[in-house]
Design a protein around this motif. Structure first.
Motif, PDB file in Angstrom:
ATOM      1  N   SER A   1       0.784  -1.151  -0.038  1.00 21.11           N
ATOM      2  CA  SER A   1      -0.072  -0.013  -0.015  1.00 21.11           C
ATOM      3  C   SER A   1       0.990   1.253   0.050  1.00 21.11           C
ATOM      4  N   THR A   2       0.502   2.346  -0.854  1.00 23.10           N
ATOM      5  CA  THR A   2       1.055   3.631  -0.717  1.00 23.10           C
ATOM      6  C   THR A   2       0.161   4.579  -0.372  1.00 23.10           C
ATOM      7  N   ALA A   3      -1.018   4.310   0.328  1.00 22.61           N
ATOM      8  CA  ALA A   3      -2.190   5.439   0.516  1.00 22.61           C
ATOM      9  C   ALA A   3      -1.606   6.215   1.398  1.00 22.61           C
ATOM     10  N   PRO A   4      -2.244   7.260   1.641  1.00 24.12           N
ATOM     11  CA  PRO A   4      -1.978   8.587   2.287  1.00 24.12           C
ATOM     12  C   PRO A   4      -2.131   8.080   3.753  1.00 24.12           C
ATOM     13  N   THR A   5      -1.194   8.905   4.650  1.00 22.84           N
ATOM     14  CA  THR A   5      -0.775   8.451   5.956  1.00 22.84           C
ATOM     15  C   THR A   5      -2.044   8.426   7.099  1.00 22.84           C
ATOM     16  N   ILE A   6      -3.064   9.215   6.859  1.00 18.17           N
ATOM     17  CA  ILE A   6      -4.309   9.136   7.458  1.00 18.17           C
ATOM     18  C   ILE A   6      -4.974   8.119   7.292  1.00 18.17           C
ATOM     19  N   ASN A   7      -4.853   7.487   6.356  1.00 26.37           N
ATOM     20  CA  ASN A   7      -5.671   6.166   5.788  1.00 26.37           C
ATOM     21  C   ASN A   7      -5.204   4.946   7.052  1.00 26.37           C
ATOM     22  N   HIS A   8      -4.065   5.007   7.335  1.00 27.31           N
ATOM     23  CA  HIS A   8      -3.219   4.010   8.077  1.00 27.31           C
ATOM     24  C   HIS A   8      -4.040   3.968   9.575  1.00 27.31           C
ATOM     25  N   PHE A   9      -4.487   5.013  10.042  1.00 22.25           N
ATOM     26  CA  PHE A   9      -5.377   5.095  11.293  1.00 22.25           C
ATOM     27  C   PHE A   9      -6.530   4.091  11.079  1.00 22.25           C
ATOM     28  N   TYR A  10      -7.158   4.280  10.124  1.00 21.42           N
ATOM     29  CA  TYR A  10      -8.456   3.367   9.912  1.00 21.42           C
ATOM     30  C   TYR A  10      -8.247   1.810   9.484  1.00 21.42           C
ATOM     31  N   GLU A  11      -7.027   1.930   8.605  1.00 23.23           N
ATOM     32  CA  GLU A  11      -6.815   0.512   8.133  1.00 23.23           C
ATOM     33  C   GLU A  11      -5.803  -0.191   9.247  1.00 23.23           C
ATOM     34  N   LYS A  12      -5.251   0.324  10.131  1.00 25.16           N
ATOM     35  CA  LYS A  12      -4.935  -0.506  11.389  1.00 25.16           C
ATOM     36  C   LYS A  12      -4.950   0.107  12.749  1.00 25.16           C
ATOM     37  N   LEU A  13      -4.535   1.248  12.909  1.00 25.71           N
ATOM     38  CA  LEU A  13      -4.426   1.883  14.053  1.00 25.71           C
ATOM     39  C   LEU A  13      -5.604   1.631  15.185  1.00 25.71           C
ATOM     40  N   PHE A  14      -6.825   1.966  14.488  1.00 24.10           N
ATOM     41  CA  PHE A  14      -8.094   2.154  15.193  1.00 24.10           C
ATOM     42  C   PHE A  14      -8.689   0.551  15.445  1.00 24.10           C
ATOM     43  N   LEU A  15      -8.049  -0.413  14.875  1.00 26.56           N
ATOM     44  CA  LEU A  15      -8.579  -1.680  14.916  1.00 26.56           C
ATOM     45  C   LEU A  15      -7.660  -2.190  16.021  1.00 26.56           C
ATOM     46  N   LEU A  16      -6.548  -1.932  16.526  1.00 32.45           N
ATOM     47  CA  LEU A  16      -5.677  -2.472  17.521  1.00 32.45           C
ATOM     48  C   LEU A  16      -6.180  -2.764  18.827  1.00 32.45           C
ATOM     49  N   LYS A  17      -7.034  -1.678  19.436  1.00 32.74           N
ATOM     50  CA  LYS A  17      -7.661  -1.761  20.837  1.00 32.74           C
ATOM     51  C   LYS A  17      -8.479  -3.082  20.875  1.00 32.74           C
ATOM     52  N   ASP A  18      -9.234  -3.451  19.938  1.00 29.99           N
ATOM     53  CA  ASP A  18     -10.259  -4.621  20.214  1.00 29.99           C
ATOM     54  C   ASP A  18      -9.473  -5.985  19.546  1.00 29.99           C
ATOM     55  N   ARG A  19      -7.935  -5.908  19.495  1.00 32.67           N
ATOM     56  CA  ARG A  19      -7.002  -7.186  19.136  1.00 32.67           C
ATOM     57  C   ARG A  19      -6.002  -7.195  20.148  1.00 32.67           C
ATOM     58  N   MET A  20      -6.170  -6.487  21.308  1.00 25.24           N
ATOM     59  CA  MET A  20      -5.364  -6.727  22.388  1.00 25.24           C
ATOM     60  C   MET A  20      -5.782  -8.090  22.851  1.00 25.24           C
ATOM     61  N   ASN A  21      -4.653  -8.580  23.669  1.00 23.60           N
ATOM     62  CA  ASN A  21      -4.698 -10.171  24.254  1.00 23.60           C
ATOM     63  C   ASN A  21      -4.768 -10.112  25.699  1.00 23.60           C
ATOM     64  N   THR A  22      -4.023  -9.210  26.254  1.00 24.02           N
ATOM     65  CA  THR A  22      -4.034  -9.308  27.869  1.00 24.02           C
ATOM     66  C   THR A  22      -5.050  -8.221  28.356  1.00 24.02           C
ATOM     67  N   GLU A  23      -5.273  -8.486  29.531  1.00 19.00           N
ATOM     68  CA  GLU A  23      -6.233  -7.478  30.240  1.00 19.00           C
ATOM     69  C   GLU A  23      -5.551  -5.982  30.702  1.00 19.00           C
ATOM     70  N   SER A  24      -4.181  -6.338  30.794  1.00 18.58           N
ATOM     71  CA  SER A  24      -3.579  -5.217  31.161  1.00 18.58           C
ATOM     72  C   SER A  24      -3.331  -4.258  29.775  1.00 18.58           C
ATOM     73  N   GLY A  25      -3.116  -4.886  28.918  1.00 16.88           N
ATOM     74  CA  GLY A  25      -2.884  -4.398  27.490  1.00 16.88           C
ATOM     75  C   GLY A  25      -4.094  -3.950  26.942  1.00 16.88           C
ATOM     76  N   LYS A  26      -5.131  -4.412  27.294  1.00 12.16           N
ATOM     77  CA  LYS A  26      -6.503  -3.740  26.644  1.00 12.16           C
ATOM     78  C   LYS A  26      -6.652  -2.522  27.306  1.00 12.16           C
ATOM     79  N   LYS A  27      -6.538  -2.427  28.916  1.00 10.63           N
ATOM     80  CA  LYS A  27      -6.710  -1.241  29.654  1.00 10.63           C
ATOM     81  C   LYS A  27      -5.596  -0.193  29.142  1.00 10.63           C
ATOM     82  N   LEU A  28      -4.323  -0.445  28.814  1.00  5.96           N
ATOM     83  CA  LEU A  28      -3.630   0.524  28.374  1.00  5.96           C
ATOM     84  C   LEU A  28      -4.082   1.029  26.729  1.00  5.96           C
ATOM     85  N   ALA A  29      -4.384   0.336  26.183  1.00  6.08           N
ATOM     86  CA  ALA A  29      -4.804   0.666  24.705  1.00  6.08           C
ATOM     87  C   ALA A  29      -5.941   1.495  24.840  1.00  6.08           C
ATOM     88  N   GLU A  30      -6.960   1.410  25.512  1.00  3.14           N
ATOM     89  CA  GLU A  30      -8.115   2.274  25.777  1.00  3.14           C
ATOM     90  C   GLU A  30      -7.789   3.836  25.620  1.00  3.14           C
TER      91      GLU A  30
END
Length: 222
Positions: free
Chosen positions: A167-196
């Motif tokens: 992908s060569t998409a604009p940088t803002i797109n990366h927030f939607y394509e990856k970064l905003f998805l990470l919160k719900d993909r955390m594995n550990t309870e402490s990781g989830k809290k920190l991600a919020e």
């Protein structure tokens, strides 16, 4: 086997190997992931030695900077650990962490899992979120010569692994394509809290970004 000595040697090895690395994937990134991993591991039943080695070596040769080659990182890690006479089962475990830690579009089925991978993966994902995550995202976008934002190019939410890597998409797109998805993909309870908290900061940042651009605060809703 002196585990503390091997970890200390790994620190020096990685510092040297990444001394000229792009700013979002340099030694300081590794150090933050290492510290995050140790903090998360304190609340989990894991082999701390494997967690430490996985965190230190996870980006020793990131495919993004080596022509898409995903085999180089595990190979370099294996050679280093063999020189330190680390047992084979630990070497294989660290190789698997390196192989399966990355997001790579989010649509690939993960073929390996372990409590140690979950800890290192959460630690790495945390560094992709929040204020540091924003800084790293724009630093990498600039490094690759990408546009900051283009309203005419919406995020692609269904990329294959290969599409994501190319992908060569604009940088803002990366927030939607990856970064905003990470919160719900955390594995550990402490990781989830920190991600919020870090996730919420990024949402507020993009709201401000779009307002300054003269667009609705939620340019895209997914």
């Amino acid at each position: 086997m002196d585990q503390n000595k091997i970890v200390a040697d790994a620190v020096e090895f990685v510092k040297h190997k990444l001394q000229d690395a792009e700013g979002g994937h340099d030694w300081f990134h590794i150090e933050r992931v290492y510290n995050n991993a140790r903090a998360i591991a304190a609340g989990e039943k894991v082999d701390l030695f494997v967690v430490e080695l996985g965190a230190l070596l996870h980006d020793i040769a990131d495919y993004k900077f080596h022509g898409g080659d995903e085999s180089l990182g595990p190979e370099i890690a294996r050679n280093f650990l063999q020189e330190k006479e680390v047992p084979e089962d630990i070497i294989v475990h660290v190789e698997n962490i390196i192989n399966w830690i990355s997001f790579k579009g989010g649509n690939e089925q993960q073929q390996f899992n372990s409590p140690e991978l979950q800890v290192v993966q959460d630690a790495d994902r945390l560094d992709a979120l929040g204020a540091i995550g924003i800084a790293r995202t724009f630093n990498y976008g600039g490094f690759k010569g990408r546009a900051i934002f283009d309203p005419a190019i919406p995020p692609n939410m269904n990329m294959s692994k290969e599409e994501y890597k190319k992908s060569t998409a604009p940088t803002i797109n990366h927030f939607y394509e990856k970064l905003f998805l990470l919160k719900d993909r955390m594995n550990t309870e402490s990781g989830k809290k920190l991600a919020e908290e870090r996730h919420d900061f990024m949402v507020k940042y993009l709201d401000q970004f779009f307002r300054e651009w003269g667009l609705p605060s939620h340019q895209w809703d997914f």
